[in-house]
Design a protein around this motif. Structure first.
Motif, PDB file in Angstrom:
ATOM      1  N   PRO B   8      -1.540  54.920  42.762  1.00  0.00           N
ATOM      2  CA  PRO B   8      -0.286  54.709  42.014  1.00  0.00           C
ATOM      3  C   PRO B   8      -0.572  54.203  40.598  1.00  0.00           C
ATOM      4  O   PRO B   8      -1.618  53.597  40.352  1.00  0.00           O
ATOM      5  N   THR B   9       0.362  54.445  39.707  1.00  0.00           N
ATOM      6  CA  THR B   9       0.162  54.106  38.285  1.00  0.00           C
ATOM      7  C   THR B   9      -0.390  52.700  38.053  1.00  0.00           C
ATOM      8  O   THR B   9      -1.356  52.545  37.306  1.00  0.00           O
ATOM      9  N   PRO B  10       0.187  51.637  38.691  1.00  0.00           N
ATOM     10  CA  PRO B  10      -0.292  50.291  38.342  1.00  0.00           C
ATOM     11  C   PRO B  10      -1.745  50.017  38.726  1.00  0.00           C
ATOM     12  O   PRO B  10      -2.325  49.048  38.234  1.00  0.00           O
ATOM     13  N   PRO B  86       3.431  51.561  46.735  1.00  0.00           N
ATOM     14  CA  PRO B  86       4.110  50.268  46.891  1.00  0.00           C
ATOM     15  C   PRO B  86       5.328  50.446  47.811  1.00  0.00           C
ATOM     16  O   PRO B  86       6.021  51.462  47.724  1.00  0.00           O
ATOM     17  N   ALA B  87       5.564  49.471  48.696  1.00  0.00           N
ATOM     18  CA  ALA B  87       6.657  49.612  49.664  1.00  0.00           C
ATOM     19  C   ALA B  87       8.018  49.565  48.996  1.00  0.00           C
ATOM     20  O   ALA B  87       9.016  49.970  49.561  1.00  0.00           O
ATOM     21  N   ILE B  88       8.054  49.062  47.782  1.00  0.00           N
ATOM     22  CA  ILE B  88       9.327  49.000  47.059  1.00  0.00           C
ATOM     23  C   ILE B  88       9.113  49.548  45.653  1.00  0.00           C
ATOM     24  O   ILE B  88       7.994  49.726  45.204  1.00  0.00           O
ATOM     25  N   ALA B  89      10.209  49.774  44.972  1.00  0.00           N
ATOM     26  CA  ALA B  89      10.127  50.339  43.632  1.00  0.00           C
ATOM     27  C   ALA B  89      10.391  49.259  42.593  1.00  0.00           C
ATOM     28  O   ALA B  89      11.389  48.554  42.693  1.00  0.00           O
ATOM     29  N   GLY B  90       9.505  49.123  41.644  1.00  0.00           N
ATOM     30  CA  GLY B  90       9.668  48.076  40.618  1.00  0.00           C
ATOM     31  C   GLY B  90      10.528  48.537  39.472  1.00  0.00           C
ATOM     32  O   GLY B  90      10.675  49.721  39.237  1.00  0.00           O
ATOM     33  N   GLY B  91      11.148  47.585  38.814  1.00  0.00           N
ATOM     34  CA  GLY B  91      11.578  47.900  37.484  1.00  0.00           C
ATOM     35  C   GLY B  91      12.978  47.843  36.974  1.00  0.00           C
ATOM     36  O   GLY B  91      13.186  48.255  35.854  1.00  0.00           O
ATOM     37  N   VAL B  92      13.954  47.350  37.688  1.00  0.00           N
ATOM     38  CA  VAL B  92      15.279  47.446  37.060  1.00  0.00           C
ATOM     39  C   VAL B  92      16.173  46.235  37.259  1.00  0.00           C
ATOM     40  O   VAL B  92      16.984  46.206  38.170  1.00  0.00           O
ATOM     41  N   PHE B  93      16.027  45.241  36.398  1.00  0.00           N
ATOM     42  CA  PHE B  93      17.050  44.194  36.362  1.00  0.00           C
ATOM     43  C   PHE B  93      17.390  43.842  34.939  1.00  0.00           C
ATOM     44  O   PHE B  93      16.589  43.942  34.086  1.00  0.00           O
TER      45      PHE B  93
END
Lengths: 318, 93
Positions: B8-10, B86-93
């Motif tokens: 994955p990208t990170p 990743p089990a979850i998606a990062g990035g939006v708050f």
């Protein structure tokens, strides 16, 4: 008591009408609640209060920004009946666009990383949004790039709200969240803690609080690592930095570790009765770290959403 | 057994930017150890200090979650494809 007397009592005690004309009127004005047991070890003059954004109609803080972005786009003539609302999101903003779109009669198309929680996918479907999944290997930045590609191919079809670069996003928090915290703490707030995704919450609220008093410290929370398990949060050093995010307006950034944030989410459920998501766990973990350094203070911390959207994940399996 | 591992990208900083790398091993645990040899730091992002898979990481073997197979003991065939997600998606708050 007769119905008439109950009504008279309500009207005496409330400036609000008995019913709302639309569910969009219920966005914002969320409760602020003191955290009591988890903070027991802090000095007695350090108070921590959580702003429970899960009380918004769509279940998250993103209702505020989404509603403002949609209504500003309507006012500016960018969003018209023939346009489809388009954006990339890792979930909560998408849910907000979807239910507000349903109320206002707009179609909504969302680009979402394939690895968002199952609950989010089902909620988006329930509100009737069209969902395009981007590569789960590329996270939210992959969704951002794909949404732009879709927009550029058919710019006439879409109104791209672009939450990462849209000034209406922080403005919603300047007018709403910031003003509410000042009122709810009766102006006593000394520190504001919020996690960063687009940066809209911390930028808009922070600006309002700083305008009220330059002494108020604005503290951002971000994952301690590029590869993390905090849904919705962005690790800025390794991400596309949103245009609305200005790090120079922050007093401090606290890096939150995933495992400790999960553990804190679990403690919030079991010690405070608050079933909240990982990002609230991260924010509370950071607020507690901050609180340990203070002698005196009133800390307001944003809990972005509830935990029910994460029941299919391993969040509580500590 | 040589398998393909999708990164994955990170985590691509640790694989010199590669989105896919080769690794060897009879099972997934061996593959993770082989990855660590070639790309130091990768395993600790995926596994707890005791070697168990981190809760926020999913490994998919040819699109099937290894937790529904034999987890890290799942055996591998030549040219299998392992994805780190990743089990979850990062990035939006």
């Amino acid at each position: 008591m007769s119905v008439q007397k109950l009504l008279e009592a309500h009207l005496r005690n409330s400036s609000s009408p008995v019913v709302s004309r639309s569910i969009v009127e219920l966005v914002g004005k969320t409760p602020l609640v003191r955290i009591n047991r988890i903070t027991a070890e802090l000095p007695k003059d350090v108070e921590i209060y959580a702003k429970l954004e899960g009380y918004n109609p769509g279940g998250s803080v993103k209702d505020r920004a989404a509603l403002r972005m949609i209504e500003d786009a309507e006012d500016q003539g960018r969003l018209t009946r023939d346009k489809v609302i388009l954006d990339s999101t890792s979930g909560n903003t998408g849910i907000a666009y979807s239910w507000i779109g349903a109320v206002k009669g707009y179609k909504v198309e969302l680009v979402v990383p394939g690895n968002v929680s199952e609950e989010r996918k089902k909620i988006l479907n329930a509100f009737g949004a069209k969902v395009v999944f981007s590569s789960p290997l590329e996270g939210s930045d992959g969704a951002i790039r794909l949404a732009w590609k879709i927009y550029v191919e058919h710019p006439d079809r879409y109104c791209k709200l672009d939450q990462y670069n849209n000034p209406s996003n922080p403005q919603a928090h300047y007018d709403g969240t910031g003003a509410e915290i000042i009122a709810q703490t009766e102006g006593r707030v000394t520190h504001f803690v919020a996690s960063i995704g687009t940066g809209g919450t911390i930028m808009g609220t922070g600006r309002r609080l700083k305008e009220f008093s330059k002494e108020i410290k604005v503290v951002a929370v971000e994952p301690d690592n590029a590869f993390h398990g905090l849904e919705g949060l962005k690790h800025m050093a390794s991400s596309i930095v949103p245009g609305i995010y200005h790090e120079d307006e922050l007093d401090e950034k606290i890096p939150a570790p995933t495992e400790e944030s999960y553990l804190m989410a679990k403690r919030l459920a079991r010690e405070e009765g608050l079933l909240v998501g990982q990002s609230s766990g991260a924010a509370m973990w950071a607020a507690l770290e901050l609180g340990k350094r203070l002698q005196k203070g009133v800390v307001a911390v944003i809990f972005p959403d509830n935990g029910d959207k994460y029941l299919s994940t391993r969040l509580w399996e500590v | 057994m040589a398998v393909k591992v999708r990164i994955p990208t990170p985590l691509r900083k640790l694989t010199n930017g590669a989105d896919e790398v080769k690794a060897d091993g009879a099972n997934i645990k061996d593959v993770l150890n082989d990855l660590e040899k070639n790309f130091p730091g990768l395993k600790e992002r995926i596994c707890e200090p005791d070697g168990a898979l981190r809760r926020f990481v999913n490994l998919y073997l040819n699109d099937e979650d290894i937790r529904f197979k034999d987890n890290l003991a799942t055996t591998l065939k030549e040219n299998d494809e392992l994805s780190i997600i990743p089990a979850i998606a990062g990035g939006v708050f």
